[in-house]
Design a protein around this motif. Structure first.
Motif, PDB file in Angstrom:
ATOM      1  N   GLU A 274       0.823  -1.213   0.000  1.00  0.00           N
ATOM      2  CA  GLU A 274       0.000   0.000   0.000  1.00  0.00           C
ATOM      3  C   GLU A 274       0.857   1.263   0.000  1.00  0.00           C
ATOM      4  N   GLU A 275       1.873   1.317   0.879  1.00  0.00           N
ATOM      5  CA  GLU A 275       2.733   2.493   0.917  1.00  0.00           C
ATOM      6  C   GLU A 275       3.596   2.589  -0.341  1.00  0.00           C
ATOM      7  N   ALA A 276       4.032   1.450  -0.859  1.00  0.00           N
ATOM      8  CA  ALA A 276       4.828   1.462  -2.085  1.00  0.00           C
ATOM      9  C   ALA A 276       4.035   2.049  -3.239  1.00  0.00           C
ATOM     10  N   ALA A 277       2.734   1.826  -3.257  1.00  0.00           N
ATOM     11  CA  ALA A 277       1.890   2.357  -4.327  1.00  0.00           C
ATOM     12  C   ALA A 277       1.738   3.865  -4.240  1.00  0.00           C
ATOM     13  N   ARG A 278       2.066   4.455  -3.082  1.00  0.00           N
ATOM     14  CA  ARG A 278       1.958   5.904  -2.888  1.00  0.00           C
ATOM     15  C   ARG A 278       3.300   6.615  -2.989  1.00  0.00           C
ATOM     16  N   ALA A 279       4.378   5.875  -3.170  1.00  0.00           N
ATOM     17  CA  ALA A 279       5.720   6.440  -3.106  1.00  0.00           C
ATOM     18  C   ALA A 279       6.101   7.149  -4.391  1.00  0.00           C
ATOM     19  N   VAL A 280       7.062   8.057  -4.289  1.00  0.00           N
ATOM     20  CA  VAL A 280       7.728   8.671  -5.434  1.00  0.00           C
ATOM     21  C   VAL A 280       9.230   8.496  -5.234  1.00  0.00           C
ATOM     22  N   VAL A 281       9.961   8.417  -6.346  1.00  0.00           N
ATOM     23  CA  VAL A 281      11.402   8.164  -6.284  1.00  0.00           C
ATOM     24  C   VAL A 281      12.138   9.352  -6.893  1.00  0.00           C
ATOM     25  N   LEU A 282      13.195   9.795  -6.208  1.00  0.00           N
ATOM     26  CA  LEU A 282      14.039  10.896  -6.677  1.00  0.00           C
ATOM     27  C   LEU A 282      15.487  10.421  -6.735  1.00  0.00           C
ATOM     28  N   GLY A 283      16.125  10.561  -7.902  1.00  0.00           N
ATOM     29  CA  GLY A 283      17.529  10.200  -8.067  1.00  0.00           C
ATOM     30  C   GLY A 283      18.388  11.427  -8.269  1.00  0.00           C
ATOM     31  N   TYR A 284      19.698  11.245  -8.105  1.00  0.00           N
ATOM     32  CA  TYR A 284      20.641  12.358  -8.172  1.00  0.00           C
ATOM     33  C   TYR A 284      21.432  12.340  -9.475  1.00  0.00           C
ATOM     34  N   ALA A 285      21.504  13.528 -10.099  1.00  0.00           N
ATOM     35  CA  ALA A 285      22.340  13.688 -11.288  1.00  0.00           C
ATOM     36  C   ALA A 285      23.785  13.932 -10.831  1.00  0.00           C
ATOM     37  N   GLU A 286      24.769  13.534 -11.658  1.00  0.00           N
ATOM     38  CA  GLU A 286      24.469  12.786 -12.859  1.00  0.00           C
ATOM     39  C   GLU A 286      24.621  11.308 -12.635  1.00  0.00           C
ATOM     40  N   THR A 287      25.338  10.958 -11.564  1.00  0.00           N
ATOM     41  CA  THR A 287      25.820   9.593 -11.409  1.00  0.00           C
ATOM     42  C   THR A 287      24.712   8.587 -11.155  1.00  0.00           C
ATOM     43  N   ALA A 288      23.683   8.986 -10.435  1.00  0.00           N
ATOM     44  CA  ALA A 288      22.694   7.998  -9.994  1.00  0.00           C
ATOM     45  C   ALA A 288      21.390   8.063 -10.772  1.00  0.00           C
ATOM     46  N   THR A 289      21.384   8.681 -11.957  1.00  0.00           N
ATOM     47  CA  THR A 289      20.110   8.793 -12.678  1.00  0.00           C
ATOM     48  C   THR A 289      19.575   7.428 -13.096  1.00  0.00           C
ATOM     49  N   ALA A 290      20.430   6.535 -13.606  1.00  0.00           N
ATOM     50  CA  ALA A 290      19.970   5.201 -14.002  1.00  0.00           C
ATOM     51  C   ALA A 290      19.690   4.337 -12.786  1.00  0.00           C
ATOM     52  N   LEU A 291      20.490   4.484 -11.728  1.00  0.00           N
ATOM     53  CA  LEU A 291      20.244   3.708 -10.508  1.00  0.00           C
ATOM     54  C   LEU A 291      18.872   4.038  -9.937  1.00  0.00           C
ATOM     55  N   GLY A 292      18.520   5.332  -9.911  1.00  0.00           N
ATOM     56  CA  GLY A 292      17.195   5.707  -9.415  1.00  0.00           C
ATOM     57  C   GLY A 292      16.091   5.139 -10.267  1.00  0.00           C
ATOM     58  N   HIS A 293      16.281   5.167 -11.592  1.00  0.00           N
ATOM     59  CA  HIS A 293      15.310   4.540 -12.497  1.00  0.00           C
ATOM     60  C   HIS A 293      15.133   3.062 -12.146  1.00  0.00           C
ATOM     61  N   ALA A 294      16.257   2.359 -11.933  1.00  0.00           N
ATOM     62  CA  ALA A 294      16.187   0.924 -11.656  1.00  0.00           C
ATOM     63  C   ALA A 294      15.505   0.653 -10.328  1.00  0.00           C
ATOM     64  N   VAL A 295      15.739   1.518  -9.329  1.00  0.00           N
ATOM     65  CA  VAL A 295      15.029   1.370  -8.053  1.00  0.00           C
ATOM     66  C   VAL A 295      13.532   1.536  -8.277  1.00  0.00           C
ATOM     67  N   ALA A 296      13.137   2.528  -9.076  1.00  0.00           N
ATOM     68  CA  ALA A 296      11.721   2.700  -9.396  1.00  0.00           C
ATOM     69  C   ALA A 296      11.176   1.482 -10.138  1.00  0.00           C
ATOM     70  N   ASP A 297      11.996   0.860 -11.014  1.00  0.00           N
ATOM     71  CA  ASP A 297      11.581  -0.376 -11.685  1.00  0.00           C
ATOM     72  C   ASP A 297      11.294  -1.456 -10.660  1.00  0.00           C
ATOM     73  N   GLY A 298      12.146  -1.556  -9.632  1.00  0.00           N
ATOM     74  CA  GLY A 298      11.935  -2.567  -8.594  1.00  0.00           C
ATOM     75  C   GLY A 298      10.697  -2.301  -7.762  1.00  0.00           C
ATOM     76  N   LEU A 299      10.375  -1.023  -7.541  1.00  0.00           N
ATOM     77  CA  LEU A 299       9.146  -0.675  -6.823  1.00  0.00           C
ATOM     78  C   LEU A 299       7.910  -0.911  -7.683  1.00  0.00           C
TER      79      LEU A 299
END
Length: 813
Positions: free
Chosen positions: A74-99
């Motif tokens: 339920e909480e995961a369905a309400r979450a938003v993900v923020l990643g840091y440029a420039e190094t972690a932009t793809a990592l943040g995307h992948a974390v959002a993929d996992g969520l």
């Protein structure tokens, strides 16, 4: 296998301590960066080290699934993900993929005029510090439904000191407060004291803060590691041939058409929703097939590197993953802004580097970019993936990225992803252009980059200087404003420089005491986490020192910016807009060097009437005019930084406001006098005062205690004295009466002085005033009734034929 941190560890004594997985995740390299000696180089991030796409994406997805398990469905369905440029932009995307169900946004250093900032923060140790948050959907951070805002998941590649995360949390919590934050990183390398600061934020706000990481540990650094690291970089630069732009012909790469879905964003720069994710997954197999065909089939591609472009990491990563699933031998990495030393040694993480000019017309100006561990990687094909904003002539030019790649692989291919153009969601969004990030040293000013960010535009290439007498005549006749030109910089004689050095030696402790007092009062009475905003340029050395006091005494890193304020025209409104977009205006504390009669104090109060939330009260080092209640002292004594001009203020000129140079969406301007670097004492001044901090600590504590119970209400007695002197001297214009040591010095350095009034017996505080007055033929009249140590009188009704009060012809400085 040799650990890729061995070379640095053996020479500098840097150690990794913690989980067994650390050495498998991290190597070490040396930064070309004066703020941090070492770089933790991830082997699984896909930035500096080419890696299997499945490994890069898999680490992020695994972290996302752990976050999902922590939050619950339920909480995961309400979450938003923020990643840091420039190094972690793809990592943040992948974390959002996992969520699976979370929308994603990453910070950016690429402003877009149609999208106002939803926030921002500073990354203090970075070579490029300012981050923008530019969601296309203004309600991005308010997701959560009737239950309120859902959890915010912040993703970075490493969690070292926690400063960047804390800056982000404070900025976003002030704008979009919520109950739950989750910090995600490949490695958590915080020291215990850093972990305590995050816990303090949680206690302060009442929010829950969790940390999820693949591995935990710490970096053990010798005390002198920064200085030794910089020396080691210099030594290696002297030993190795590392041409930044080797000769290479222009290259016509194989251009591959991807068939990128229309309307699909190229990544999370402006937001990437679950629907976008589903569309991309559906389109990937066909795009991968086009790439394979364009390379001549699986048997012709050989060993392939898919090379992304700075913040554009996710689209190249998932394309590389699709090629891997199609059976190709593929690795993935990206270009970067980060300057790192390359050493061809198995125990060092960055073996080779390619350097090339930026090719996307960056907002912060041109500069070098890098691709690491590409040369010597044994690749048969390098597929560069850029967005359309970066597909420029500079990309294809001799010495550009494609030409450099041609020196490292037999075949170079290019795929271009359409850069997403955000669509404004509200009619007024076009009216809020994104303003540039602050200028910082060494590109603008001689201060350390962390010491101050200048919310100014660089006018160094513009001829603005005029002789003092010409400026004075134009100003007094009403034909010009003093801020429309600059005086010729005064070049001090050796005798005058000796006076400056003596003054600094004699007053450094007194200045340190005043710095400590005013800083402690600000922390106690204004904000526990103030944003220092100095009034350029007299206030800037004081802001630098206040920032350093807070760090020295409390371990607190305070943001510090310099802005322009012009008498009669107000403060730079665009600078205020930038501050309001990146910080809570209630935390902003304006800083100046001293008060004279209080004209700037009143100017600031009037200017801020249209900007609610900002407190107009200035904090000053010295308040002889009794114009403010936050000050270090009310003595009118010599502050050595007032003795000189740009050479004690970071080599920055006074600020300029002229209609043909400063447009409606521009900051006020200033010049950086690089040519005066041989005479620069800006850092020496700061260090001389900072060295006295420990010595005056007890005195500061006592002075702050006394100030807390004292009546510090402004009496404005300085203004009354100026009005009296103006009438007594027959001037009838308070703007031509400049009270106090600092203001009198300015009169002698920048204006046409008439005479100087000096308090009898003032002594050493007036030695430099007497010398300057002698050099300019200006009489000094001693008085017993002055409330200030001295007062400078500008020549009234000045023309170039005017004479001084003693009958002598007035000359220029």
């Amino acid at each position: 296998m040799v650990w890729t941190g061995t070379w640095v560890s053996d020479r500098l004594g840097i150690e990794l301590a913690g989980d067994d997985e650390l050495r498998g995740l991290l190597g070490l390299a040396l930064r070309r960066n004066p703020k941090r000696a070492h770089l933790l180089v991830s082997g699984v991030l896909g930035k500096h080290v080419p890696q299997l796409p499945s490994v890069v994406h898999g680490h992020g997805v695994t972290l996302g699934r752990r976050v999902r398990a922590l939050l619950g469905p339920e909480e995961a369905a309400r979450a938003v993900v923020l990643g840091y440029a420039e190094t972690a932009t793809a990592l943040g995307h992948a974390v959002a993929d996992g969520l699976e169900t979370a929308p994603y946004l990453h910070s950016t250093r690429r402003p877009v005029a149609s999208v106002p900032s939803a926030g921002g923060f500073e990354e203090s140790h970075s070579h490029a510090t300012s981050h923008l948050l530019l969601p296309e959907d203004p309600a991005f951070f308010d997701r959560g439904g009737e239950a309120g805002r859902g959890p915010l998941v912040l993703v970075d590649d490493e969690f070292s000191t926690g400063n960047t995360v804390l800056n982000t949390l404070r900025d976003l919590h002030a704008r979009h407060p919520r109950d739950h934050y989750v910090i995600v990183a490949l490695v958590d390398m915080r020291a215990p004291e850093d972990a305590g600061r995050l816990a303090a934020f949680a206690e302060e706000t009442g929010a829950r803060v969790d940390v999820v990481a693949h591995a935990r540990g710490t970096v053990r650094l010798p005390e002198d590691v920064l200085a030794r690291g910089l020396r080691l970089v210099e030594e290696q630069d002297g030993r190795t041939a590392d041409p930044l732009v080797p000769c290479a012909p222009a290259v016509a790469p194989v251009r591959l058409e991807l068939g990128w879905p229309a309307g699909l964003p190229d990544g999370g720069r402006h937001g990437f929703t679950p629907d976008h994710r589903a569309r991309l997954r559906e389109a990937l197999p066909a795009m991968a097939a086009r790439i394979v065909d364009g390379l001549g089939g699986p048997g012709q591609a050989g060993r392939v590197l898919v090379l992304g472009f700075e913040e554009l990491m996710y689209a190249p990563l998932v394309l590389a993953r699709a090629l891997e699933e199609a059976g190709l031998d593929v690795r993935f990495s990206t270009t970067t802004r980060s300057p790192v030393l390359a050493v061809d040694d198995p125990g060092y993480a960055i073996r080779t580097r390619l350097a090339f000019p930026a090719h996307d017309d960056p907002a912060d100006g041109p500069g070098e970019r890098y691709a690491y561990n590409v040369a010597g990687g044994g690749f048969d094909t390098v597929l560069a993936v850029v967005d359309s904003a970066a597909d420029t002539p500079a990309l294809h030019a001799p010495g550009g990225l494609l030409a450099q790649l041609a020196t490292a692989a037999p075949r170079v291919a290019l795929a271009v992803v359409p850069a997403h153009t955000p669509v404004p969601r509200t009619p007024d969004r076009q009216e809020s252009p994104v303003l540039p990030a602050p200028l910082r040293g060494p590109d603008f000013s001689s201060y350390e980059p962390d010491d101050v960010g200048w919310l100014l535009q660089d006018l160094s290439a513009v001829r603005l200087e005029a002789p003092v007498e010409e400026r004075e005549e134009a100003v007094q006749r009403g034909g010009a404003h003093y801020a429309e030109s600059l005086p010729v910089e005064y070049q001090p004689t050796e005798e005058y420089q000796e006076l400056y050095r003596d003054a600094l030696a004699g007053s450094a402790a007194r200045i340190a005491r005043a710095v400590g007092t005013v800083t402690e009062l600000v922390l106690a009475e204004r904000s526990p986490r103030p944003v220092l905003v100095s009034l350029a340029r007299a206030g800037t050395p004081v802001g630098v020192l206040m920032r350093r006091w807070a760090r020295h005494r409390h371990g607190t890193e305070l943001p510090h910016y310099a802005v322009s304020i012009v008498r009669g025209r107000g403060i730079d409104a665009n600078a205020l807009r930038w501050l309001a977009a990146h910080h809570d205006p209630a935390d902003v504390v304006f800083v100046d060097g001293w008060t004279g009669k209080g004209a700037i104090t009143r100017e600031l109060a009037d200017a801020l009437a249209g900007f609610p939330g900002f407190d107009p009260e200035i904090a000053v080092l010295a308040d002889p005019g009794s114009c403010v209640r936050t000050y270090g002292t009310r003595e009118d004594f010599l502050i050595p930084s007032a003795c000189l001009n740009s050479t004690v203020s970071g080599l920055i000129s006074r600020t300029v406001l002229r209609d043909d140079l400063v447009g409606p969406h521009d900051y006020h301007g200033a010049k950086f006098y690089r040519e005066l670097s041989g005479s620069d004492v800006s850092r020496d001044f700061v260090v001389a005062v900072e060295d006295r901090f420990d010595e005056v600590a007890d005195a500061v504590d006592q002075q702050v205690k006394e100030a807390a119970s004292a009546d510090r209400a402004p009496t404005w007695e300085g203004w009354a004295a100026v009005e009296r002197i103006s009438e007594e001297q027959g001037i009838h214009d308070v703007n031509l009466v400049k009270p106090g040591v600092g203001e009198t010095t300015r009169v002698l350095l920048r204006r046409v002085p008439w005479k100087i009034l000096a308090r009898r017996g003032a002594g050493a505080d007036l030695a430099h005033i007497r010398l300057l007055a002698e050099q300019r033929g200006v009489p000094v009249e001693e008085r017993d009734d002055l409330p200030y140590t001295c007062v400078g009188l500008i020549h009234p009704r000045y023309t170039r034929g005017a004479t001084g009060a003693d009958g002598k012809a007035v000359g220029s400085a």
